[in-house]
Scaffold this motif. Structure first.
Motif, PDB file in Angstrom:
ATOM      1  N   LEU A   1       0.828  -1.207   0.000  1.00  0.00           N
ATOM      2  CA  LEU A   1       0.000   0.000   0.000  1.00  0.00           C
ATOM      3  C   LEU A   1       0.861   1.256   0.000  1.00  0.00           C
ATOM      4  CD1 LEU A   1      -2.807   1.285   0.168  1.00  0.00           C
ATOM      5  CD2 LEU A   1      -2.654   1.104   2.677  1.00  0.00           C
ATOM      6  N   LEU A   2       1.949   1.221   0.809  1.00  0.00           N
ATOM      7  CA  LEU A   2       2.844   2.380   0.862  1.00  0.00           C
ATOM      8  C   LEU A   2       3.529   2.604  -0.478  1.00  0.00           C
ATOM      9  CD1 LEU A   2       4.186   4.611   2.545  1.00  0.00           C
ATOM     10  CD2 LEU A   2       5.923   2.940   3.247  1.00  0.00           C
ATOM     11  N   LEU A   3       3.940   1.547  -1.131  1.00  0.00           N
ATOM     12  CA  LEU A   3       4.559   1.674  -2.443  1.00  0.00           C
ATOM     13  C   LEU A   3       3.594   2.287  -3.448  1.00  0.00           C
ATOM     14  CD1 LEU A   3       7.025   1.137  -4.197  1.00  0.00           C
ATOM     15  CD2 LEU A   3       6.139  -1.156  -4.643  1.00  0.00           C
ATOM     16  N   GLY A   4       2.368   1.820  -3.449  1.00  0.00           N
ATOM     17  CA  GLY A   4       1.388   2.386  -4.365  1.00  0.00           C
ATOM     18  C   GLY A   4       1.081   3.840  -4.059  1.00  0.00           C
ATOM     19  N   LEU A   5       0.951   4.137  -2.732  1.00  0.00           N
ATOM     20  CA  LEU A   5       0.687   5.518  -2.337  1.00  0.00           C
ATOM     21  C   LEU A   5       1.842   6.434  -2.717  1.00  0.00           C
ATOM     22  CD1 LEU A   5      -1.199   7.475  -0.892  1.00  0.00           C
ATOM     23  CD2 LEU A   5      -0.064   6.870   1.272  1.00  0.00           C
ATOM     24  N   THR A   6       3.051   5.922  -2.541  1.00  0.00           N
ATOM     25  CA  THR A   6       4.227   6.728  -2.929  1.00  0.00           C
ATOM     26  C   THR A   6       4.211   7.007  -4.420  1.00  0.00           C
ATOM     27  OG1 THR A   6       5.509   5.751  -1.117  1.00  0.00           O
ATOM     28  CG2 THR A   6       6.733   6.793  -2.920  1.00  0.00           C
ATOM     29  N   ALA A   7       3.887   6.013  -5.191  1.00  0.00           N
ATOM     30  CA  ALA A   7       3.834   6.225  -6.641  1.00  0.00           C
ATOM     31  C   ALA A   7       2.786   7.266  -7.003  1.00  0.00           C
ATOM     32  CB  ALA A   7       3.551   4.893  -7.355  1.00  0.00           C
TER      33      ALA A   7
ATOM     34  N   LEU B   1      12.643  30.938  -8.844  1.00  0.00           N
ATOM     35  CA  LEU B   1      11.506  30.034  -9.019  1.00  0.00           C
ATOM     36  C   LEU B   1      11.168  29.889 -10.494  1.00  0.00           C
ATOM     37  CD1 LEU B   1       9.211  31.233  -6.106  1.00  0.00           C
ATOM     38  CD2 LEU B   1      11.029  29.514  -6.079  1.00  0.00           C
ATOM     39  N   LEU B   2      10.977  28.630 -10.890  1.00  0.00           N
ATOM     40  CA  LEU B   2      10.629  28.332 -12.271  1.00  0.00           C
ATOM     41  C   LEU B   2       9.197  27.810 -12.328  1.00  0.00           C
ATOM     42  CD1 LEU B   2      14.004  26.711 -13.375  1.00  0.00           C
ATOM     43  CD2 LEU B   2      13.314  29.100 -13.533  1.00  0.00           C
ATOM     44  N   ASP B   3       8.964  26.698 -13.033  1.00  0.00           N
ATOM     45  CA  ASP B   3       7.610  26.179 -13.201  1.00  0.00           C
ATOM     46  C   ASP B   3       7.301  25.109 -12.164  1.00  0.00           C
ATOM     47  OD1 ASP B   3       7.131  27.861 -15.268  1.00  0.00           O
ATOM     48  OD2 ASP B   3       7.677  26.414 -16.827  1.00  0.00           O
ATOM     49  N   VAL B   4       6.043  24.765 -12.063  1.00  0.00           N
ATOM     50  CA  VAL B   4       5.584  23.723 -11.152  1.00  0.00           C
ATOM     51  C   VAL B   4       5.447  22.417 -11.937  1.00  0.00           C
ATOM     52  CG1 VAL B   4       3.754  22.978  -9.605  1.00  0.00           C
ATOM     53  CG2 VAL B   4       4.378  25.395  -9.719  1.00  0.00           C
ATOM     54  N   VAL B   5       6.125  21.357 -11.462  1.00  0.00           N
ATOM     55  CA  VAL B   5       6.067  20.040 -12.094  1.00  0.00           C
ATOM     56  C   VAL B   5       5.749  19.015 -11.012  1.00  0.00           C
ATOM     57  CG1 VAL B   5       7.685  20.663 -13.914  1.00  0.00           C
ATOM     58  CG2 VAL B   5       8.540  19.684 -11.787  1.00  0.00           C
ATOM     59  N   SER B   6       5.585  17.789 -11.407  1.00  0.00           N
ATOM     60  CA  SER B   6       5.336  16.732 -10.425  1.00  0.00           C
ATOM     61  C   SER B   6       6.626  16.381  -9.700  1.00  0.00           C
ATOM     62  CB  SER B   6       4.766  15.494 -11.118  1.00  0.00           C
ATOM     63  OG  SER B   6       5.733  14.935 -11.996  1.00  0.00           O
ATOM     64  N   LEU B   7       6.465  15.913  -8.462  1.00  0.00           N
ATOM     65  CA  LEU B   7       7.627  15.547  -7.661  1.00  0.00           C
ATOM     66  C   LEU B   7       8.387  14.393  -8.297  1.00  0.00           C
ATOM     67  CD1 LEU B   7       9.295  15.888  -5.104  1.00  0.00           C
ATOM     68  CD2 LEU B   7       7.672  14.405  -3.910  1.00  0.00           C
ATOM     69  N   GLY B   8       7.672  13.441  -8.880  1.00  0.00           N
ATOM     70  CA  GLY B   8       8.334  12.323  -9.537  1.00  0.00           C
ATOM     71  C   GLY B   8       9.173  12.778 -10.715  1.00  0.00           C
ATOM     72  N   TYR B   9       8.623  13.689 -11.521  1.00  0.00           N
ATOM     73  CA  TYR B   9       9.393  14.193 -12.658  1.00  0.00           C
ATOM     74  C   TYR B   9      10.644  14.927 -12.179  1.00  0.00           C
ATOM     75  CZ  TYR B   9      10.763  16.993 -16.660  1.00  0.00           C
ATOM     76  OH  TYR B   9      11.481  17.584 -17.654  1.00  0.00           O
ATOM     77  N   GLU B  10      10.544  15.692 -11.084  1.00  0.00           N
ATOM     78  CA  GLU B  10      11.696  16.431 -10.576  1.00  0.00           C
ATOM     79  C   GLU B  10      12.787  15.477 -10.105  1.00  0.00           C
ATOM     80  OE1 GLU B  10      14.083  19.686  -9.520  1.00  0.00           O
ATOM     81  OE2 GLU B  10      12.359  19.453 -10.847  1.00  0.00           O
TER      82      GLU B  10
ATOM     83  N   VAL C   1       1.162  13.027  -8.399  1.00  0.00           N
ATOM     84  CA  VAL C   1       0.215  14.117  -8.192  1.00  0.00           C
ATOM     85  C   VAL C   1       0.783  15.242  -7.333  1.00  0.00           C
ATOM     86  CG1 VAL C   1      -1.706  12.519  -8.430  1.00  0.00           C
ATOM     87  CG2 VAL C   1      -0.814  13.031  -6.151  1.00  0.00           C
ATOM     88  N   THR C   2       1.857  14.996  -6.578  1.00  0.00           N
ATOM     89  CA  THR C   2       2.393  16.048  -5.703  1.00  0.00           C
ATOM     90  C   THR C   2       3.106  17.110  -6.534  1.00  0.00           C
ATOM     91  OG1 THR C   2       2.691  14.469  -3.910  1.00  0.00           O
ATOM     92  CG2 THR C   2       3.904  16.556  -3.771  1.00  0.00           C
ATOM     93  N   PRO C   3       2.730  18.390  -6.421  1.00  0.00           N
ATOM     94  CA  PRO C   3       3.416  19.441  -7.187  1.00  0.00           C
ATOM     95  C   PRO C   3       4.763  19.804  -6.563  1.00  0.00           C
ATOM     96  CG  PRO C   3       1.725  20.406  -5.807  1.00  0.00           C
ATOM     97  CD  PRO C   3       1.617  18.914  -5.618  1.00  0.00           C
ATOM     98  N   TRP C   4       5.657  20.210  -7.400  1.00  0.00           N
ATOM     99  CA  TRP C   4       6.995  20.628  -6.950  1.00  0.00           C
ATOM    100  C   TRP C   4       7.391  21.895  -7.705  1.00  0.00           C
ATOM    101  CZ3 TRP C   4      10.322  19.246  -3.168  1.00  0.00           C
ATOM    102  CH2 TRP C   4      11.618  19.750  -3.230  1.00  0.00           C
ATOM    103  N   GLN C   5       7.767  22.930  -6.959  1.00  0.00           N
ATOM    104  CA  GLN C   5       8.196  24.198  -7.562  1.00  0.00           C
ATOM    105  C   GLN C   5       9.668  24.080  -7.950  1.00  0.00           C
ATOM    106  OE1 GLN C   5       6.345  27.543  -7.737  1.00  0.00           O
ATOM    107  NE2 GLN C   5       7.940  27.530  -9.286  1.00  0.00           N
ATOM    108  N   GLN C   6       9.919  24.050  -9.244  1.00  0.00           N
ATOM    109  CA  GLN C   6      11.314  24.002  -9.685  1.00  0.00           C
ATOM    110  C   GLN C   6      12.013  25.315  -9.338  1.00  0.00           C
ATOM    111  OE1 GLN C   6      10.851  22.964 -13.899  1.00  0.00           O
ATOM    112  NE2 GLN C   6      11.903  21.039 -13.411  1.00  0.00           N
ATOM    113  N   ASN C   7      13.291  25.220  -9.012  1.00  0.00           N
ATOM    114  CA  ASN C   7      14.040  26.426  -8.632  1.00  0.00           C
ATOM    115  C   ASN C   7      15.508  26.240  -8.951  1.00  0.00           C
ATOM    116  OD1 ASN C   7      15.495  25.443  -5.979  1.00  0.00           O
ATOM    117  ND2 ASN C   7      13.371  24.712  -5.858  1.00  0.00           N
ATOM    118  N   ILE C   8      16.184  27.361  -9.034  1.00  0.00           N
ATOM    119  CA  ILE C   8      17.631  27.373  -9.280  1.00  0.00           C
ATOM    120  C   ILE C   8      18.290  28.032  -8.073  1.00  0.00           C
ATOM    121  CG2 ILE C   8      19.473  28.235 -10.753  1.00  0.00           C
ATOM    122  CD1 ILE C   8      17.508  28.234 -13.067  1.00  0.00           C
ATOM    123  N   PRO C   9      19.075  27.312  -7.302  1.00  0.00           N
ATOM    124  CA  PRO C   9      19.691  27.904  -6.117  1.00  0.00           C
ATOM    125  C   PRO C   9      20.915  28.745  -6.479  1.00  0.00           C
ATOM    126  CG  PRO C   9      20.353  25.619  -6.323  1.00  0.00           C
ATOM    127  CD  PRO C   9      19.374  25.869  -7.429  1.00  0.00           C
ATOM    128  N   GLY C  10      21.180  29.730  -5.653  1.00  0.00           N
ATOM    129  CA  GLY C  10      22.351  30.574  -5.830  1.00  0.00           C
ATOM    130  C   GLY C  10      22.712  31.265  -4.535  1.00  0.00           C
TER     131      GLY C  10
END
Length: 450
Positions: free
Chosen positions: A36-42, A407-416, A47-56
């Motif tokens: 169940l945890l594996l499926g939930l993680t997937a 701050l850049l665009d919002v993508v999925s956490l998995g894609y990031e 579906v979890t959004p992630w704000q892409q960013n460039i640190p400096g």
């Protein structure tokens, strides 16, 4: 003897034994939870959004170059006589900073005397130039008068030549008449119609007329020679007058050169006097004395040596961040930035800036056209007018370290996670950075962007 068991019996007994074995309930529950945890993680990764960013990282600076630390330099050669400030002293524009003294205590008096001498030299040179100009005017008048007088003498000589020519013509006519009379008297004498005396008188008259012709020729030649001489004298008079005028103009040019040199020397001397007069150095801007460089121990300072360093009062501060060259193509003017200032408590979640605490909003103002020589590119960030104001100046001094996230665009956490695992650059837009169109003019979509 023990009975012999067959292979079929062994299989039957093994199957019965396996059916008799049961997995513990806890193990079955743990396995189901892990699945169940594996499926939930997937699902969460998708579906979890992630704000892409460039640190400096970077620091706070003044946007205007005039408000950055400035070196106050000594305008003259000399030594320090008295300080009016120490490190940390606040100053206003025009406030005294230090008094300087020259090695020669009588330098100002000597410069004043030298200036007075130059002024007198300029006055005398101007007077000499005016005298030369008056002389040139007189020489021109003399030239006109002399040439007119020479022209008059030439005209008189021409008249004398004309008179001598007319006298020669008259003498020739009288000689011709005398010759005719002599021939007539000789013819009459041969016929006995006249006396010998009349013949002799005719011969005397003819001889006299010959002498008159010779005198007339000599007078004409003399008049012509005089005319030629007067013509040459007229030319010489004009040439001599022109030479004297040229010599006067040459003297005038020399005087003008001396005048220009004297005025240049006076200008340089005035600059030196002005510099010597600024023995009290004043603050060029409002600010705070950061460093006192020179020492008050009789040390001789050359003009241009640094006395103090002043940090001006800043009216507009920005943050300069240094970003990796791999990320700079994604940064454009106007991009939103989150900033964390050194000495200001903050809790930053780079992927979820909305839950960050103690960070401040910014906006990309400028991206440098070239790197700093080490592959890093500088980005200037100004306060975001639509966000919370930055800390006050007492907390946000020039040089305070800062961490920033563009701050850049919002993508999925998995894609990031997949992007970072493969080392791909961030996705910055729905379209390709170079206009968002391919060679056929179609819009290029970026995979994973939302």
């Amino acid at each position: 003897m023990k009975p012999v068991t067959t292979s079929n019996q062994w299989r039957t007994e093994g199957r019965v034994a396996l059916q008799a074995l049961h997995a513990p309930r806890a193990s079955r529950v743990l396995a189901r939870l892990l699945l169940l945890l594996l499926g939930l993680t997937a699902v969460l990764l998708v579906v979890t959004p992630w704000q892409q960013n460039i640190p400096g990282t970077g620091r706070v600076i003044a946007y205007s170059p005039e408000e950055r630390p400035q070196n106050v330099q000594t305008p003259i050669d000399g030594r320090i006589a008295q300080w009016y400030v120490v490190e940390g002293s606040p100053v206003k524009k025009g406030d005294p900073i230090v008094d300087l003294t020259d090695n020669d205590p009588s330098i100002m008096q000597r410069l004043a005397e030298e200036r007075e001498s130059l002024v007198r030299s300029i006055t005398e040179t101007e007077r000499r130039m005016r005298a030369i100009e008056q002389r040139v005017a007189g020489l021109k008048d003399t030239q006109v008068t002399g040439v007119e007088a020479a022209d008059l003498r030439v005209r008189m000589a021409r008249e004398r030549v004309s008179a001598a020519d007319q006298a020669l013509s008259a003498a020739k006519a009288a000689k011709y008449t005398a010759d005719l009379n002599l021939e007539r008297q000789r013819a009459l004498e041969k016929k006995g119609l006249t006396s010998t005396r009349f013949v002799e008188l005719a011969e005397l008259e003819a001889a006299t007329r010959v002498a008159d012709v010779d005198r007339a020729v000599a007078a004409l030649n003399a008049a012509r020679a005089e005319q030629s001489s007067l013509d040459q004298e007229r030319l010489r008079t004009g040439a001599d007058a022109g030479t004297r005028i040229d010599e006067a103009w040459a003297a005038h040019a020399s005087a003008a050169s001396d005048l220009a040199k004297a005025r240049a020397d006076l200008t340089r001397l005035d600059v030196r006097v002005a510099r010597q007069a600024t023995q009290k150095v004043h603050a060029p801007v409002d600010g705070t004395v950061w460093r006192v460089v020179a020492r008050q121990n009789g040390e001789y300072l050359k003009a241009g040596a640094t006395l103090v360093v002043i940090v001006p009062t800043t009216s507009r501060t920005v943050v300069e961040l240094y970003l990796n060259g791999n990320d700079v193509p994604m940064v454009r003017q106007g991009r939103t930035v989150r900033l964390q200032f050194e000495g200001w408590p903050a809790l930053q979640f780079s992927g979820w800036p909305s839950v960050a605490v103690g960070t401040f909003g910014g906006r990309v103002l400028l991206v440098d056209a070239t790197d700093d020589g080490k592959g890093k590119f500088r980005v200037l960030v100004e306060p975001d007018p639509n966000d919370e104001p930055w800390p006050a100046a007492q907390y946000l001094r020039q040089g305070v370290r800062a961490n920033g996230w563009v701050l850049l665009d919002v993508v999925s956490l998995g894609y990031e996670l997949w992007r970072q695992f493969n080392g791909f650059p961030p996705v910055v837009a729905m379209e390709d950075p170079d206009g968002g169109k391919d060679a056929d003019g179609n819009v290029v979509k970026v995979k994973g962007a939302k």
